[in-house]
Design an enzyme around this catalytic site. Structure first.
Site, mmCIF file in Angstrom:
data_model
loop_
_atom_site.group_PDB
_atom_site.id
_atom_site.type_symbol
_atom_site.label_atom_id
_atom_site.label_comp_id
_atom_site.label_asym_id
_atom_site.label_seq_id
_atom_site.Cartn_x
_atom_site.Cartn_y
_atom_site.Cartn_z
ATOM 1 N N ASP A 12 -26.551 95.726 -60.273
ATOM 2 C CA ASP A 12 -26.769 96.665 -59.411
ATOM 3 C C ASP A 12 -27.045 97.903 -60.066
ATOM 4 O O ASP A 12 -26.631 98.114 -61.315
ATOM 5 C CB ASP A 12 -25.519 97.076 -58.427
ATOM 6 C CG ASP A 12 -25.777 98.058 -57.215
ATOM 7 O OD1 ASP A 12 -27.175 98.247 -56.916
ATOM 8 O OD2 ASP A 12 -24.911 98.697 -56.673
ATOM 9 N N HIS A 29 -36.474 97.567 -61.613
ATOM 10 C CA HIS A 29 -36.256 96.246 -61.345
ATOM 11 C C HIS A 29 -37.000 95.485 -62.364
ATOM 12 O O HIS A 29 -36.466 94.407 -62.891
ATOM 13 C CB HIS A 29 -37.045 95.842 -59.920
ATOM 14 C CG HIS A 29 -36.429 96.525 -58.857
ATOM 15 N ND1 HIS A 29 -34.907 96.689 -58.662
ATOM 16 C CD2 HIS A 29 -36.645 97.455 -57.565
ATOM 17 C CE1 HIS A 29 -34.637 97.348 -57.728
ATOM 18 N NE2 HIS A 29 -35.677 97.713 -56.989
ATOM 19 N N LEU A 123 -26.507 76.221 -69.826
ATOM 20 C CA LEU A 123 -26.106 76.889 -68.889
ATOM 21 C C LEU A 123 -26.374 76.501 -67.280
ATOM 22 O O LEU A 123 -27.657 76.377 -67.083
ATOM 23 C CB LEU A 123 -26.562 78.301 -69.053
ATOM 24 C CG LEU A 123 -26.132 79.529 -67.940
ATOM 25 C CD1 LEU A 123 -24.565 79.779 -68.138
ATOM 26 C CD2 LEU A 123 -26.928 80.662 -68.225
HETATM 27 C C1 IPE Z 1 -26.272 94.288 -53.575
HETATM 28 O O1 IPE Z 1 -27.095 95.321 -54.103
HETATM 29 C C2 IPE Z 1 -27.382 93.304 -53.753
HETATM 30 C C3 IPE Z 1 -28.018 92.727 -55.045
HETATM 31 C C4 IPE Z 1 -27.411 93.230 -55.956
HETATM 32 C C5 IPE Z 1 -29.151 92.199 -54.863
HETATM 33 P P1 IPE Z 1 -27.150 96.743 -53.220
HETATM 34 O O2 IPE Z 1 -27.658 97.849 -53.869
HETATM 35 O O3 IPE Z 1 -28.533 96.255 -52.202
HETATM 36 O O4 IPE Z 1 -26.083 96.651 -52.257
HETATM 37 P P2 IPE Z 1 -25.610 98.139 -51.567
HETATM 38 O O5 IPE Z 1 -26.538 98.372 -50.526
HETATM 39 O O6 IPE Z 1 -25.204 99.302 -52.482
HETATM 40 O O7 IPE Z 1 -24.387 97.691 -50.684
HETATM 41 C C1 IPE Z 2 -30.164 96.172 -57.732
HETATM 42 O O1 IPE Z 2 -30.630 97.498 -58.036
HETATM 43 C C2 IPE Z 2 -31.183 95.294 -57.529
HETATM 44 C C3 IPE Z 2 -31.445 94.855 -56.234
HETATM 45 C C4 IPE Z 2 -30.629 95.048 -55.365
HETATM 46 C C5 IPE Z 2 -32.621 94.188 -55.847
HETATM 47 P P1 IPE Z 2 -30.792 98.500 -56.933
HETATM 48 O O2 IPE Z 2 -32.247 98.304 -56.407
HETATM 49 O O3 IPE Z 2 -29.762 98.102 -55.856
HETATM 50 O O4 IPE Z 2 -30.525 99.891 -57.590
HETATM 51 P P2 IPE Z 2 -29.637 101.301 -57.062
HETATM 52 O O5 IPE Z 2 -28.372 100.645 -56.813
HETATM 53 O O6 IPE Z 2 -30.628 101.682 -55.802
HETATM 54 O O7 IPE Z 2 -29.726 102.217 -58.229
HETATM 55 MG MG MG Z 3 -27.871 98.816 -55.388
#
Ligand code: IPE
Ligand code: IPE
Ligand code: MG
Length: 235
Positions: A12, A29, A123
Site C-alpha cells: 500500500d 504504481h 519461490l
Molecule cells: C488494499 O489497498 C488493496 C491492495 C493493496 C491491492 P487499498 O489502498 O485499496 O485499501 P484501502 O482502500 O486503503 O482499504
Molecule cells: C497500493 O497503493 C496499490 C493498489 C491498491 C493498487 P495505493 O494506490 O492504494 O496508494 P495509496 O494508498 O492511495 O497511497
Molecule cells: Mg491504498
C-alpha cells in the site's frame, strides 16, 4: 534467524508516495510494480518459500477509470516481465482472485504464466488480482453447493480442510507473517480465512520504499514474537 515460510504483503501507499514527489499516482504504481520484482528476489534469497502480494482488490474497481485503466495496463506489462523473471529465478507463479472480470488478453497471459511456471521449484509467488476474501469465500461456497447438488460432496463431509480445498489458495500453506506498508491498520478484505493465526507487521514505509532492509526488520520482529495457536507455551 527463523525465516517465515509464507509472507503475505498488502503493498500500500503507491499513490501517496508519488503525490509527495509531485508526481501522478500512476507513477507510484509503476515504481511499486518494480519493487515487487526486487522483493521477490530478496525474499527468495532470504529463504522465504511463499510470497503472496495484493495487487488489485475487488474494491479497487471503484477508483477513477483512468487509474483502473493504468493499473490494468501495468498488470498486462507485468505479466510479460514476470514470465521472464519466473524463468530466470525458477519461480512458480499463481494468481488468486476472480480473473473472469479481467480483459481476455490479461487472462490469457495469466494462464500462460501459470502454465509455464507450474513445475518451477523456486519461490512460490501468488499475485492477488481482483481478489477479495469475501468474494473468494462466496465463490468457494457456490462451488461446494454445486458439488452437494451433484451428489459428489456430502454436507456432513464439509470440514475446514474441505472448505480450504475450494479456496483460491488451495495447496498453499497459511501465511506466517502479514506485512502492510504505508501506515493503514486494516486488512482491506485480504485473506480473512487464511490469516487466522498469522503474525501482523505494520510499517509507515510506503510500498515503493520498502526494501530488503525493511523486510529484514519485519522478519526480525516476527522472530521476537511468541507464536501461539491457542495453546500454552511449553517452558
Ligand atoms: C488494499 O489497498 C488493496 C491492495 C493493496 C491491492 P487499498 O489502498 O485499496 O485499501 P484501502 O482502500 O486503503 O482499504
Ligand atoms: C497500493 O497503493 C496499490 C493498489 C491498491 C493498487 P495505493 O494506490 O492504494 O496508494 P495509496 O494508498 O492511495 O497511497
Ligand atoms: Mg491504498
Amino acid at each position: 534467524m527463523k525465516i517465515p515460510q509464507h509472507v503475505a504483503i498488502i503493498l500500500d501507499g503507491n499513490g501517496r508516495w508519488a503525490k509527495k514527489r509531485g508526481m501522478p499516482r500512476n507513477y507510484g504504481h509503476v515504481q511499486g510494480s518494480k519493487n515487487v520484482e526486487r522483493i521477490c528476489e530478496d525474499a527468495y534469497k532470504m529463504g522465504i518459500k511463499y510470497l503472496t502480494v495484493y495487487a488489485f482488490s475487488t474494491e479497487n474497481w471503484n477508483r477513477p477509470k483512468d487509474e483502473v485503466d493504468a493499473l490494468m495496463k501495468l498488470l498486462r506489462n507485468y505479466m510479460k516481465t514476470c514470465l521472464k523473471t519466473a524463468e530466470k529465478n525458477r519461480m512458480r507463479v499463481r494468481v488468486i482472485g476472480d480473473i473472469s472480470r479481467l480483459d481476455e488478453d490479461i487472462r490469457k497471459r495469466i494462464l500462460e504464466l501459470e502454465k509455464a511456471s507450474e513445475h518451477n521449484d523456486g519461490l512460490n509467488f501468488q499475485i492477488a488480482i481482483n481478489y477479495g476474501s469475501r468474494d473468494e469465500m462466496i465463490r468457494a461456497m457456490r462451488a461446494m453447493a454445486k458439488d452437494v447438488e451433484a451428489g459428489t460432496l456430502a454436507p456432513e463431509a464439509i470440514s475446514e480442510k474441505i472448505f480450504e480445498s475450494y479456496l483460491d489458495t488451495h495447496d498453499i500453506p497459511d501465511p506466517d507473517l502479514l506485512i502492510r506498508t504505508s501506515g493503514e491498520l486494516r486488512l482491506s478484505n485480504y485473506l480473512l480465512w487464511q490469516l487466522a493465526y498469522t503474525e501482523f507487521y505494520f510499517t509507515d514505509v510506503p510500498w515503493p520504499d520498502f526494501t530488503k532492509e525493511e523486510l529484514t526488520k519485519a522478519i526480525e520482529q516476527y522472530n521476537s514474537r511468541d507464536r501461539r495457536f491457542g495453546g500454552v507455551k511449553e517452558e
